[in-house]
Design an enzyme around this catalytic site. Structure first.
Site, short mmCIF file in Angstrom:
data_model
loop_
_atom_site.label_atom_id
_atom_site.label_comp_id
_atom_site.label_asym_id
_atom_site.label_seq_id
_atom_site.Cartn_x
_atom_site.Cartn_y
_atom_site.Cartn_z
N LYS A 47 18.16 -56.63 28.27
CA LYS A 47 18.06 -56.21 26.88
C LYS A 47 19.46 -56.15 26.23
O LYS A 47 20.48 -56.24 26.93
CB LYS A 47 17.36 -54.85 26.82
CG LYS A 47 15.91 -54.89 27.36
CD LYS A 47 15.24 -53.53 27.19
CE LYS A 47 13.84 -53.54 27.76
NZ LYS A 47 13.14 -52.24 27.52
N TYR A 87 6.17 -57.33 22.15
CA TYR A 87 5.77 -55.95 22.47
C TYR A 87 4.47 -55.56 21.77
O TYR A 87 4.22 -54.39 21.53
CB TYR A 87 6.88 -54.99 22.07
CG TYR A 87 7.99 -54.85 23.09
CD1 TYR A 87 7.71 -54.41 24.39
CD2 TYR A 87 9.31 -55.12 22.76
CE1 TYR A 87 8.72 -54.26 25.33
CE2 TYR A 87 10.34 -54.96 23.70
CZ TYR A 87 10.03 -54.52 24.97
OH TYR A 87 11.03 -54.35 25.91
N ASN A 150 16.96 -49.08 27.98
CA ASN A 150 16.85 -49.00 29.44
C ASN A 150 17.19 -50.31 30.13
O ASN A 150 16.79 -50.57 31.26
CB ASN A 150 15.47 -48.47 29.84
CG ASN A 150 14.34 -49.32 29.32
OD1 ASN A 150 14.55 -50.41 28.78
ND2 ASN A 150 13.12 -48.85 29.50
N HIS A 153 13.88 -55.32 31.06
CA HIS A 153 12.42 -55.37 30.94
C HIS A 153 11.86 -56.19 32.09
O HIS A 153 12.44 -57.20 32.49
CB HIS A 153 12.04 -56.06 29.62
CG HIS A 153 10.59 -56.46 29.56
ND1 HIS A 153 9.61 -55.61 29.09
CD2 HIS A 153 9.96 -57.60 29.96
CE1 HIS A 153 8.43 -56.23 29.18
NE2 HIS A 153 8.62 -57.43 29.70
N GLU A 164 3.96 -62.96 27.92
CA GLU A 164 5.39 -62.88 27.60
C GLU A 164 6.09 -64.22 27.86
O GLU A 164 6.97 -64.61 27.11
CB GLU A 164 6.03 -61.77 28.43
CG GLU A 164 5.58 -60.38 28.00
CD GLU A 164 5.94 -59.27 28.96
OE1 GLU A 164 5.47 -58.15 28.76
OE2 GLU A 164 6.71 -59.55 29.92
P1 DAT Z 1 8.15 -50.51 30.63
O1 DAT Z 1 9.28 -51.23 29.91
O2 DAT Z 1 8.64 -49.70 31.78
O3 DAT Z 1 7.02 -51.44 31.00
P2 DAT Z 1 6.47 -49.54 28.47
O4 DAT Z 1 5.74 -50.84 28.57
O5 DAT Z 1 5.66 -48.28 28.51
O6 DAT Z 1 7.58 -49.42 29.60
O7 DAT Z 1 7.30 -49.51 27.12
C1 DAT Z 1 7.99 -50.67 26.68
C2 DAT Z 1 9.35 -50.25 26.18
O8 DAT Z 1 9.18 -49.40 25.06
C3 DAT Z 1 10.18 -49.43 27.18
O9 DAT Z 1 10.91 -50.23 28.07
C4 DAT Z 1 11.08 -48.68 26.25
C5 DAT Z 1 10.21 -48.41 25.05
N1 DAT Z 1 9.58 -47.08 25.13
C6 DAT Z 1 8.53 -46.70 25.91
N2 DAT Z 1 8.23 -45.42 25.74
C7 DAT Z 1 9.10 -44.96 24.81
C8 DAT Z 1 9.32 -43.69 24.19
N3 DAT Z 1 8.58 -42.63 24.49
N4 DAT Z 1 10.33 -43.58 23.27
C9 DAT Z 1 11.09 -44.65 22.97
N5 DAT Z 1 10.94 -45.87 23.50
C10 DAT Z 1 9.97 -46.03 24.42
MG MG Z 2 5.62 -52.39 29.85
#
Ligand code: DAT
Ligand code: MG
Length: 172
Positions: A47, A87, A150, A153, A164
């Protein structure tokens, strides 16, 4: 010339034991549909916070060291439209607009990794979504700045991996 060194799935380049989920070891992931040992592709994104801090190489190396094979790679800056498509499963989440703005804020490096149980193994290398909760040694524990920033991805299922890949690498 040999195009690549043939690394056994699940074994690191230095011969360390591979991650759980290597060929022949049943996965614990619920709803898993792929036969054990059959290679699948999964999508990784370094990212904007990772690319900006010069972490692209160390992130990609971690997946190769886990025995996954790099089969696609590109650097690009996502348009907000492409980020929304990438997303889209999160479109109703309160963090969606911020996530889209962040991931389209600078260059990312998109990679495709291939191997048995690749989706789960990539997720193991990356760690939990929140870097503060990620297991020690995972990429997010090592480098993640916040839940949003973070660093890396990884597709969270085989269907999302296919979707994706289509968004980032074109129709397959
Ligand atoms: P992952 O990337 O571990 O699959 P996810 O699919 O639940 O996690 O979410 C996609 C991305 O969205 C994640 O990498 C960071 C962002 N995200 C998730 N939960 C969030 C939150 N509570 N606040 C801010 N950003 C968030
Ligand atoms: Mg995810």
């Amino acid at each position: 010339m040999t195009p690549y060194r043939d690394v056994p799935s699940g074994a690191g380049l230095d011969g360390r034991a591979g991650l759980r989920g290597e060929a022949g070891v049943p996965s614990e992931q619920p709803g898993r549909t792929t036969e054990v040992g059959v290679s699948v592709r999964t999508v990784v994104l370094v990212k904007p916070d990772g690319v900006e801090r010069g972490l692209t190489g160390v992130c990609l190396a971690a997946f190769e060291e886990a025995g996954l094979r790099l089969v696609g790679l590109k650097m690009l800056t996502l348009s907000p439209e492409t980020a929304r498509e990438f997303y889209r499963t999160h479109r109703d989440e309160p963090f969606f607009d911020g996530l889209v703005a962040y991931v389209s804020s600078g260059p990312v490096v998109a990679a495709l990794f291939d191997g048995p149980d690749a989706v789960r193994r990539v997720r193991e290398v990356i760690g939990a979504t929140d870097p503060a909760q990620a297991a020690p040694g995972t990429l997010r524990a090592l480098y993640g700045l916040s839940v949003q920033r973070n660093t890396v991805h990884g597709s969270d299922g085989e269907e999302s991996a296919r979707q994706e890949e289509a968004v980032l690498f074109g129709p397959c």
